[in-house]
Motif scaffolding. Structure first.
Motif, PDB file in Angstrom:
ATOM      1  N   THR A 162       0.828  -1.208   0.000  1.00  0.00           N
ATOM      2  CA  THR A 162       0.000   0.000   0.000  1.00  0.00           C
ATOM      3  C   THR A 162       0.859   1.253   0.000  1.00  0.00           C
ATOM      4  N   LEU A 163       1.909   1.258   0.819  1.00  0.00           N
ATOM      5  CA  LEU A 163       2.807   2.414   0.848  1.00  0.00           C
ATOM      6  C   LEU A 163       3.582   2.546  -0.455  1.00  0.00           C
ATOM      7  N   SER A 164       3.921   1.429  -1.079  1.00  0.00           N
ATOM      8  CA  SER A 164       4.691   1.471  -2.315  1.00  0.00           C
ATOM      9  C   SER A 164       3.886   2.033  -3.473  1.00  0.00           C
ATOM     10  N   LEU A 165       2.566   1.939  -3.404  1.00  0.00           N
ATOM     11  CA  LEU A 165       1.748   2.547  -4.447  1.00  0.00           C
ATOM     12  C   LEU A 165       1.960   4.057  -4.485  1.00  0.00           C
ATOM     13  N   ALA A 166       2.076   4.665  -3.311  1.00  0.00           N
ATOM     14  CA  ALA A 166       2.351   6.105  -3.266  1.00  0.00           C
ATOM     15  C   ALA A 166       3.725   6.410  -3.843  1.00  0.00           C
ATOM     16  N   THR A 167       4.721   5.626  -3.466  1.00  0.00           N
ATOM     17  CA  THR A 167       6.073   5.830  -3.992  1.00  0.00           C
ATOM     18  C   THR A 167       6.122   5.611  -5.495  1.00  0.00           C
ATOM     19  N   LEU A 216      -0.626  10.947  -0.920  1.00  0.00           N
ATOM     20  CA  LEU A 216      -0.995  11.092   0.486  1.00  0.00           C
ATOM     21  C   LEU A 216      -2.086  10.099   0.868  1.00  0.00           C
ATOM     22  N   GLY A 217      -3.061   9.878  -0.024  1.00  0.00           N
ATOM     23  CA  GLY A 217      -4.133   8.940   0.273  1.00  0.00           C
ATOM     24  C   GLY A 217      -3.610   7.532   0.488  1.00  0.00           C
ATOM     25  N   PHE A 218      -2.739   7.061  -0.401  1.00  0.00           N
ATOM     26  CA  PHE A 218      -2.171   5.719  -0.238  1.00  0.00           C
ATOM     27  C   PHE A 218      -1.288   5.645   1.010  1.00  0.00           C
ATOM     28  N   THR A 219      -0.571   6.720   1.305  1.00  0.00           N
ATOM     29  CA  THR A 219       0.286   6.725   2.489  1.00  0.00           C
ATOM     30  C   THR A 219      -0.538   6.646   3.770  1.00  0.00           C
ATOM     31  N   LEU A 220      -1.628   7.399   3.829  1.00  0.00           N
ATOM     32  CA  LEU A 220      -2.496   7.350   5.015  1.00  0.00           C
ATOM     33  C   LEU A 220      -3.085   5.956   5.209  1.00  0.00           C
ATOM     34  N   MET A 221      -3.505   5.332   4.123  1.00  0.00           N
ATOM     35  CA  MET A 221      -4.043   3.968   4.243  1.00  0.00           C
ATOM     36  C   MET A 221      -2.982   2.994   4.717  1.00  0.00           C
TER      37      MET A 221
END
Length: 318
Positions: free
Chosen positions: A241-246, A299-304
């Motif tokens: 999930t965090l990697s989607l933001a990256t 930011l949305g993916f990071t928050l999730m």
């Protein structure tokens, strides 16, 4: 009379059940229950939901064609004369007289495609590498530890390079194109997933249910695939999930550097941001809107991801 394999699986399930809380809810059910009450998770899910909706229904939402230069006669880039937001063009016009809102909406699909495919490639390759390494270290004996050492030294070499620099190097070797961006960003994510899954599997290898399965004579492959691997996937899924933001940020950066889609008429947030740099003096909104879209989506993916990480952390459970 149950077979030996069935007895092993049942014993492993009973021992693993000790990780559940007093009400009998599993770890994942408890985590999602916590996330439903977490404002950070709700905010992140709302942002991601809007982003996915726009990406999937882009043609229905965009009022005009993203490539039509309908208002080209109203824009004079050489004189820094641009049309800003107005009733028929909510975000104004770009330097070629194209509707900026329509290009932003259609560009969301390109960004989503690159981010999801790149993160999926990194997750798949990294999980394969980390799973083999973790299983070899945990159950492979002396020969397995040698395999683990070789694989991890290869991973360390990839980790020695910054993620974006590694992605740029791969993209420069493969040439310009959307597929190149996906492969480059995905390859940069591989060592992260590999290291994370390996560490989780090594930690699970000393748990009671693994010792019980080994004592009952279960095969090493079955212990690794049926018991250790499923119980090690929690941190890896959080990282996905965090990697989607990256991946979204890195893909936009590669497109900004000119390594993305070679067709400039196809809208993509990173390419739009690069094109807008020439006109910052007369039309700063051309850069502001795609930059904000990239930031808010990441930011949305990071928050999730952060909410999921906190929900799965046993130290934060009541």
């Amino acid at each position: 009379m149950p077979s030996r394999t069935q007895r092993i699986d049942r014993l492993a399930e009973l021992v693993a059940a000790r990780r559940e809380d007093g009400e009998g809810r599993g770890v994942w059910r408890e985590a999602f229950a916590r996330m439903r009450r977490d404002p950070m998770a709700i905010t992140g899910a709302a942002i991601v939901g809007v982003f996915l909706l726009v990406a999937v229904l882009g043609e229905l939402i965009a009022p005009y064609s993203p490539t039509a230069q309908t208002w080209g006669a109203e824009v004079f880039p050489n004189r820094n004369v641009f049309v800003g937001p107005r009733a028929e063009n909510w975000l104004g016009l770009d330097n070629l007289g194209r509707d900026q809102f329509s290009r932003m909406v259609i560009g969301a699909r390109q960004t989503l495609l690159v981010g999801v495919v790149a993160a999926g490639l990194g997750f798949t390759a990294g999980a394969l590498l980390g799973g083999v390494s973790g299983a070899a270290h945990t159950l492979g004996g002396r020969a397995g530890r040698r395999i683990d050492t070789v694989l991890m030294r290869f991973t360390d070499m990839m980790l020695a390079l910054p993620t974006l620099l590694l992605a740029v190097s791969i993209a420069a070797l493969l040439g310009q194109g959307l597929t190149t961006v996906m492969v480059a960003v995905g390859a940069a994510q591989i060592p992260i997933f590999a290291r994370l899954l390996r560490g989780a599997m090594i930690a699970q290898g000393s748990r009671d249910y693994v010792l019980a399965a080994r004592a009952l004579g279960a095969r090493r492959r079955r212990i690794a695939l049926a018991h250790i691997l499923p119980n090690s996937m929690g941190p890896v899924l959080v990282q996905l999930t965090l990697s989607l933001a990256t991946a979204i940020i890195d893909a936009a950066a590669l497109s900004y550097l000119g390594l993305g889609n070679p067709d400039p008429s196809v809208p993509e947030w990173g390419t739009m941001l690069a094109d807008a740099q020439r006109f910052l003096g007369g039309a700063p909104q051309l850069a502001v809107f795609p930059a904000l879209a990239i930031i808010v989506t990441a930011l949305g993916f990071t928050l999730m991801g952060e909410a999921m990480r906190e929900s799965l952390d046993p130290r934060l459970r009541n």
